[in-house]
Scaffold this active site. Structure first.
Site, PDB file in Angstrom:
ATOM      1  N   GLU A   1       0.840  -1.189   0.000  1.00  0.00           N
ATOM      2  CA  GLU A   1       0.000   0.000   0.000  1.00  0.00           C
ATOM      3  C   GLU A   1       0.882   1.250   0.000  1.00  0.00           C
ATOM      4  O   GLU A   1       1.824   1.305   0.784  1.00  0.00           O
ATOM      5  CB  GLU A   1      -0.914   0.037   1.235  1.00  0.00           C
ATOM      6  CG  GLU A   1      -1.931   1.176   1.138  1.00  0.00           C
ATOM      7  CD  GLU A   1      -2.930   1.191   2.300  1.00  0.00           C
ATOM      8  OE1 GLU A   1      -2.836   0.349   3.209  1.00  0.00           O
ATOM      9  OE2 GLU A   1      -3.788   2.081   2.277  1.00  0.00           O
TER      10      GLU A   1
ATOM     11  N   GLY B   1       3.333   2.326  10.812  1.00  0.00           N
ATOM     12  CA  GLY B   1       3.046   1.550  12.021  1.00  0.00           C
ATOM     13  C   GLY B   1       2.832   0.074  11.743  1.00  0.00           C
ATOM     14  O   GLY B   1       3.431  -0.787  12.384  1.00  0.00           O
ATOM     15  N   ALA B   2       1.973  -0.214  10.789  1.00  0.00           N
ATOM     16  CA  ALA B   2       1.642  -1.601  10.505  1.00  0.00           C
ATOM     17  C   ALA B   2       0.844  -1.642   9.214  1.00  0.00           C
ATOM     18  O   ALA B   2       0.450  -0.598   8.686  1.00  0.00           O
ATOM     19  CB  ALA B   2       0.815  -2.195  11.633  1.00  0.00           C
TER      20      ALA B   2
ATOM     21  N   GLU C   1      -2.254  -3.966   7.003  1.00  0.00           N
ATOM     22  CA  GLU C   1      -3.339  -4.931   7.173  1.00  0.00           C
ATOM     23  C   GLU C   1      -3.442  -5.975   6.066  1.00  0.00           C
ATOM     24  O   GLU C   1      -4.546  -6.489   5.812  1.00  0.00           O
ATOM     25  CB  GLU C   1      -4.660  -4.157   7.249  1.00  0.00           C
ATOM     26  CG  GLU C   1      -5.110  -3.485   5.934  1.00  0.00           C
ATOM     27  CD  GLU C   1      -4.717  -2.020   5.776  1.00  0.00           C
ATOM     28  OE1 GLU C   1      -3.735  -1.599   6.422  1.00  0.00           O
ATOM     29  OE2 GLU C   1      -5.385  -1.302   5.007  1.00  0.00           O
ATOM     30  N   ASN C   2      -2.345  -6.338   5.389  1.00  0.00           N
ATOM     31  CA  ASN C   2      -2.404  -7.349   4.320  1.00  0.00           C
ATOM     32  C   ASN C   2      -3.299  -8.514   4.720  1.00  0.00           C
ATOM     33  O   ASN C   2      -3.230  -9.010   5.836  1.00  0.00           O
ATOM     34  CB  ASN C   2      -1.004  -7.897   4.046  1.00  0.00           C
ATOM     35  CG  ASN C   2       0.034  -6.813   3.989  1.00  0.00           C
ATOM     36  OD1 ASN C   2      -0.040  -5.937   3.154  1.00  0.00           O
ATOM     37  ND2 ASN C   2       0.969  -6.839   4.927  1.00  0.00           N
TER      38      ASN C   2
ATOM     39  N   HIS D   1      -6.560  -2.284  15.296  1.00  0.00           N
ATOM     40  CA  HIS D   1      -6.792  -1.501  14.069  1.00  0.00           C
ATOM     41  C   HIS D   1      -6.557  -2.374  12.825  1.00  0.00           C
ATOM     42  O   HIS D   1      -7.411  -2.450  11.937  1.00  0.00           O
ATOM     43  CB  HIS D   1      -5.862  -0.285  14.074  1.00  0.00           C
ATOM     44  CG  HIS D   1      -5.959   0.585  12.866  1.00  0.00           C
ATOM     45  ND1 HIS D   1      -6.538   1.832  12.883  1.00  0.00           N
ATOM     46  CD2 HIS D   1      -5.539   0.404  11.582  1.00  0.00           C
ATOM     47  CE1 HIS D   1      -6.477   2.367  11.678  1.00  0.00           C
ATOM     48  NE2 HIS D   1      -5.871   1.518  10.872  1.00  0.00           N
ATOM     49  N   GLU D   2      -5.414  -3.026  12.776  1.00  0.00           N
ATOM     50  CA  GLU D   2      -5.107  -3.831  11.574  1.00  0.00           C
ATOM     51  C   GLU D   2      -6.082  -4.992  11.458  1.00  0.00           C
ATOM     52  O   GLU D   2      -6.513  -5.334  10.357  1.00  0.00           O
ATOM     53  CB  GLU D   2      -3.658  -4.329  11.598  1.00  0.00           C
ATOM     54  CG  GLU D   2      -2.596  -3.249  11.756  1.00  0.00           C
ATOM     55  CD  GLU D   2      -2.739  -2.060  10.825  1.00  0.00           C
ATOM     56  OE1 GLU D   2      -3.219  -2.240   9.694  1.00  0.00           O
ATOM     57  OE2 GLU D   2      -2.385  -0.931  11.237  1.00  0.00           O
TER      58      GLU D   2
ATOM     59  N   HIS E   1      -9.366  -3.898  10.050  1.00  0.00           N
ATOM     60  CA  HIS E   1      -9.321  -3.665   8.603  1.00  0.00           C
ATOM     61  C   HIS E   1      -9.790  -4.895   7.817  1.00  0.00           C
ATOM     62  O   HIS E   1     -10.163  -4.765   6.645  1.00  0.00           O
ATOM     63  CB  HIS E   1      -7.893  -3.346   8.156  1.00  0.00           C
ATOM     64  CG  HIS E   1      -7.559  -1.877   8.118  1.00  0.00           C
ATOM     65  ND1 HIS E   1      -8.387  -0.938   7.553  1.00  0.00           N
ATOM     66  CD2 HIS E   1      -6.454  -1.195   8.537  1.00  0.00           C
ATOM     67  CE1 HIS E   1      -7.806   0.264   7.637  1.00  0.00           C
ATOM     68  NE2 HIS E   1      -6.638   0.134   8.238  1.00  0.00           N
TER      69      HIS E   1
ATOM     70  N   GLU F   1      -9.795   4.097   6.427  1.00  0.00           N
ATOM     71  CA  GLU F   1      -8.948   4.527   7.549  1.00  0.00           C
ATOM     72  C   GLU F   1      -9.741   5.258   8.634  1.00  0.00           C
ATOM     73  O   GLU F   1      -9.596   4.971   9.815  1.00  0.00           O
ATOM     74  CB  GLU F   1      -7.777   5.381   7.042  1.00  0.00           C
ATOM     75  CG  GLU F   1      -6.785   4.608   6.165  1.00  0.00           C
ATOM     76  CD  GLU F   1      -6.223   3.362   6.819  1.00  0.00           C
ATOM     77  OE1 GLU F   1      -6.373   3.182   8.043  1.00  0.00           O
ATOM     78  OE2 GLU F   1      -5.635   2.535   6.086  1.00  0.00           O
TER      79      GLU F   1
END
Ligand code: B3K
Ligand code: ZN
Length: 877
Positions: A128, A268-269, A271-272, A304-305, A308, A327
């Site tokens: 992303e 930060g991270a 979400e794949n 959060h991830e 997603h 987001e």
């Protein structure tokens, strides 16, 4: 400066894709320097007329290309730096490409790259927004969704773990010590959610059964030295999964869920699908090395991830203009989750603090943009506080408008309509509104308009009529490219407090049932609301819980605010009353007033509260004046040294006013401190550390001794950091020894060593410029590592006004020089750091000229597309 190859991308130009990918089959032969990627794409044209096939691709070496099994001759396709084009393609076709790429040369950390050393590190991806085109030729846009089948092949000893999205679909041995693993992701996804990881990684695992009965294996992978710090992330993941089942009816949808930690990551991270990748600083946690804040981050970001998976992955974005659709919504869901897991009041205060210091500041400067921008030049520069945090506020507005049950009904409908699709903000509002018979389209204006609305409120009480009239007026100042603003729907949650501090019964008409609190919505530029049959209020408490992201200006005087600070039962607005008093006191000090009554009232009221029975964590926040960056966004012309000094005066005056009570409270709290991680222990520790910080200001003898001892004996990182930061801020003689000790203790641990760099960058002294310059040459520093750059340089530029804004411009030149070097390695990191320069225009003339000169020199030199975009917009008229 290098000019972008093409003009900006515009929302108005959106066209549905001409080609869809029916299925994507990828084979990787992984190698640190030469990875080969073979892609087999089943393509289908969506248009009746023939349209050329255009695939994105950057930095790839094309080795072979076949269309429907036939090798193409060079004249049958066109290649440029960004794309592969084939004119003559049948309406359904299979395209195969073989490309080679070098992950070890990828310092931008976008696409396939190496984390760590060539000898010990591992391979991973970040796609992303537009990294997938650095892996293979593909229609790299979020509205092209396909199921992926991925096979990874590599040397078994060097890459024992081979991971990709989806479910495992076989593994086995190959000749020459190589092995393979296949992965099937049945859920159609856009390419930005693709991921692979390969290397020597350990893991922890846990079984999980979803509410709808699916057996899932949860695994967290990390390098051997970090694997014992993944337990808290695993617990957080399980809490997040249960919460999403309960609150939104969302179940996980694959047989495995994997998370991987890396020290080399641009954000930060990520979400794949089924394979989240995390910056180690937001995944690893242990009591000795992680602060309470770190724990909170891990819990929030893991959630959060995970969230997603539904808001972002199952329902994705049609185009990058809709970024906030995933987001803003996911931040909102994470905020709800964190509020449920911890203190809702504290969470709201922290969210608003962040919104004000980052988003309001963004809105007030040259980089202001709407939550849904109308155009962009570099999409990576739009992962902003506006898209994320203001976006979450807009979701909160809508959720608040609907109420709990209707919000859930609306979200169910959103998932029902758009599962497996790439959606828009309009579709989101339509699903929520239509399932509840409510027209939510007026809220769309919030997504399109940049800037923070200013809301003015005036209250008038008519004793004879027993009527309270509230007049609300709104105005949004212009932002770049948007001179004229329209009124927005602004919900105001409010209560009227009587003389005893209780809520007065409220109603807008005589036949309505009275309520202790109500929500009114201002929709035009100005409106009056009459509350009938109401007793005389002592003070109005407006915008409770921060019911809209606006700047509120009331007609309350300092005594009214002090009254709210003592009596308001809404924790958020109690804190807000203290903030407003502090803001007024700072304004008074900056104006050079001889006497600043707000300062005295703020101190007196806080001193009274200090002895009252109040939640310790909330008290710690009450005792903290607004953040420097939040205040700076309101000052023009801004003299950073003067603003810093005014804020210091507040803290100093408060510390003096509290006097011996600080040491006494500190001693008392220290007695019960044992490093516990539950909410109550964390809350007490917050107050304990706040007391220490204030006490250090008024006692140069005992307080530093106690801090130095606490540094050594600290049962938790929160304590150790607080002690060290306090000693450094006061420039206490014990500070340097503790700092050296910190470096020795944590030399081998990257995440904790970052704190050592950040602490030094934050020391509020003019010569921190030289200190930071020296640290740039420290053997443990590297411009290639985004975490280290962020710890040392972002920390310096964003949180140290005294050094960064040194009046000779040395701070600016330091960042300018670093930016040149970072940009050559990692444009995303450079562009993010460059945003700290954006507010040159509001500075007083001398600094303004110096900072502008730095920006101009940078803009005149060659730079990446990302950095060039920030510089251009920062300098634009
Ligand atoms: N979606 C990612 C952010 C990607 C940033 C790309 N420049 C993480 C998140 O918001 O969850
Ligand atoms: Zn996100």
């Amino acid at each position: 400066m290098s000019v972008p190859e093409h003009g900006p991308v515009r929302l108005a130009d959106y066209r549905a894709p001409a080609w869809r990918v029916v299925a994507a089959t990828l084979e990787f032969d992984l190698d640190i320097q030469a990875t080969q990627v073979r892609a087999r794409l089943e393509l289908r044209r969506t248009t009746a007329d023939a349209v050329p096939l255009r695939l994105d691709g950057i930095g790839l070496q094309l080795r072979a290309i076949r269309l429907d099994g036939r090798a193409l001759a060079p004249h049958e396709y066109a290649l440029d730096e960004e794309a592969l084009q084939i004119v003559d393609v049948p309406a359904t076709a299979v395209l195969e490409t073989d490309v080679t790429l070098d992950p070890s040369a990828n310092s931008a950390l976008s696409g396939l790259y190496l984390s760590g050393s060539a000898e010990h590190g591992f391979l991973l991806t970040q796609c992303e927004a537009e990294g997938f085109r650095r892996i293979t030729y593909y229609p790299d846009r979020p509205d092209v969704l396909a199921p992926f089948h991925v096979t990874l092949r590599a040397d078994r000893a060097r890459f024992p773990v081979l991971l990709a999205n989806g479910n495992p679909a076989g593994a086995g041995e190959l000749a020459d010590g190589r092995h393979w693993a296949a992965w099937d992701d049945p859920h159609p996804k856009p390419s930005y959610l693709f991921a692979l990881v390969a290397g020597r990684l350990e893991h922890i695992e846990q079984p999980y059964e979803t509410a709808d009965g699916r057996a899932v294996t949860l695994r967290i992978f990390a390098e051997a030295d970090a694997i014992d710090r993944c337990g808290y992330a695993m617990d957080s993941l399980v809490r997040a999964m249960r919460w999403d089942e309960r609150e939104y009816g969302r179940n996980y949808d694959l047989d495995v869920f994997h998370i991987v930690a890396t020290h080399d990551f641009n954000m930060g991270a990520m979400e794949n699908k089924g394979l989240n990748i995390f910056n180690a600083k937001y995944l690893l946690a242990d009591p000795q090395r992680s602060s309470d804040e770190d724990y909170a981050h891990v819990e929030a970001i893991v959630a959060h991830e995970y969230f997603h998976n539904w808001t972002g992955n199952r329902v994705t974005c049609r185009d990058w203009f809709q970024l906030s659709l995933k987001e803003g919504l996911t931040v909102y869901r994470e905020q709800q989750f964190s509020a449920d897991m911890n203190s809702a009041t504290l969470k709201r205060i922290e969210d608003v603090q962040l919104l004000r210091r980052a988003q309001f500041a963004e809105d007030a400067g040259p980089l202001a943009h709407p939550v849904r921008p109308a155009e962009y030049s570099a999409i990576d520069n739009f992962y902003t506080a506006t898209v994320y945090d203001k976006g979450a506020e807009l979701v909160r507005l809508v959720a608040g408008r609907l109420g709990v049950a209707a919000w859930r009904r609306g979200m169910d409908e959103y998932f029902r309509r758009h599962d497996g699709q790439a959606a828009t903000v309009e579709q989101f509002l339509a699903a929520l509104g239509e399932s509840n018979g409510i027209d939510l389209s007026p809220y769309l204006a919030w997504y399109a308009q940049a800037g923070t609305p200013e809301l003015e409120a005036r209250g008038d009480y008519d004793a004879a009529q027993r009527r309270y009239r509230l007049t609300l007026r709104q105005h949004t100042p212009p932002t770049p490219g948007q001179a004229h603003k329209q009124p927005l729907p602004i919900p105001v949650r409010l209560a009227l407090l009587g003389a005893d501090g209780g809520n007065l019964p409220l109603r807008l008409s005589a036949d309505a049932a009275p309520a202790s609190e109500c929500v009114i919505e201002l929709s035009g530029a100005e409106q009056q609301f009459d509350f009938v049959d109401v007793a005389a209020p002592r003070a109005a408490s407006l915008l409770r819980g921060f019911s809209a992201p606006v700047r509120l200006q009331t007609d309350l005087d300092a005594a009214d605010l002090a009254f709210l600070l003592r009596h308001e039962s809404d924790g958020f607005n109690r804190w807000e009353a203290a903030q407003q008093l502090a803001r007024r006191a700072i304004r008074g000090l900056l104006a050079g007033a001889d006497a600043v009554p707000e300062l005295a009232i703020w101190c007196d009221t806080l001193t009274w509260l200090f002895g009252a029975d109040i939640d310790p964590a909330l008290l710690a926040e009450l005792l903290t004046p607004p953040d420097y960056n939040e205040l700076a966004a309101q000052c023009e012309p801004l003299d950073p040294a003067a603003l810093h000094a005014a804020r210091e005066t507040l803290e100093q005056t408060l510390a003096q006013r509290l006097g011996e009570a600080l040491a006494a409270r500190h001693t008392l709290l220290l007695r019960s401190e044992s490093g516990g991680l539950d909410g109550a222990a964390r809350g007490r520790r917050r107050l304990l550390n706040r007391c220490l910080r204030l006490w250090l200001r008024i006692d140069a003898e005992l307080a530093p001794e106690v801090a130095a001892t606490r540094y050594v004996l600290a049962p938790s990182m929160t304590e150790r950091l607080a002690a060290l930061a306090g000693l450094l801020a006061q420039d206490a003689p014990q500070a340097q020894k503790a700092l050296q000790d910190f470096a020795r203790r944590y030399d081998a641990d990257a995440v904790t060593l970052d704190k050592w760099f950040a602490l030094q960058a934050a020391v509020p002294r003019a010569d921190t410029v030289e200190r930071v310059a020296a640290l740039l040459r420290h053997p443990r520093f590297s411009l290639r590592n985004p975490n280290r750059v962020s710890a040392l340089l972002q920390g310096f530029a964003a949180r140290n006004p005294i050094a960064f804004h040194r009046s000779d411009g040395a701070g600016y030149r330091l960042i300018e020089q670093a930016l040149r070097e970072i940009d050559a390695l990692n444009p995303t990191t450079a562009a993010r750091l460059a945003t700290t320069l954006k507010d040159w225009r509001r500075l007083e003339p001398q600094r303004r000229a110096l900072l502008q000169a730095s920006l101009r020199r940078l803009a005149a030199a060659d730079s990446s597309h990302d950095l060039g975009d920030i510089l251009r917009r920062s300098l634009a008229d």
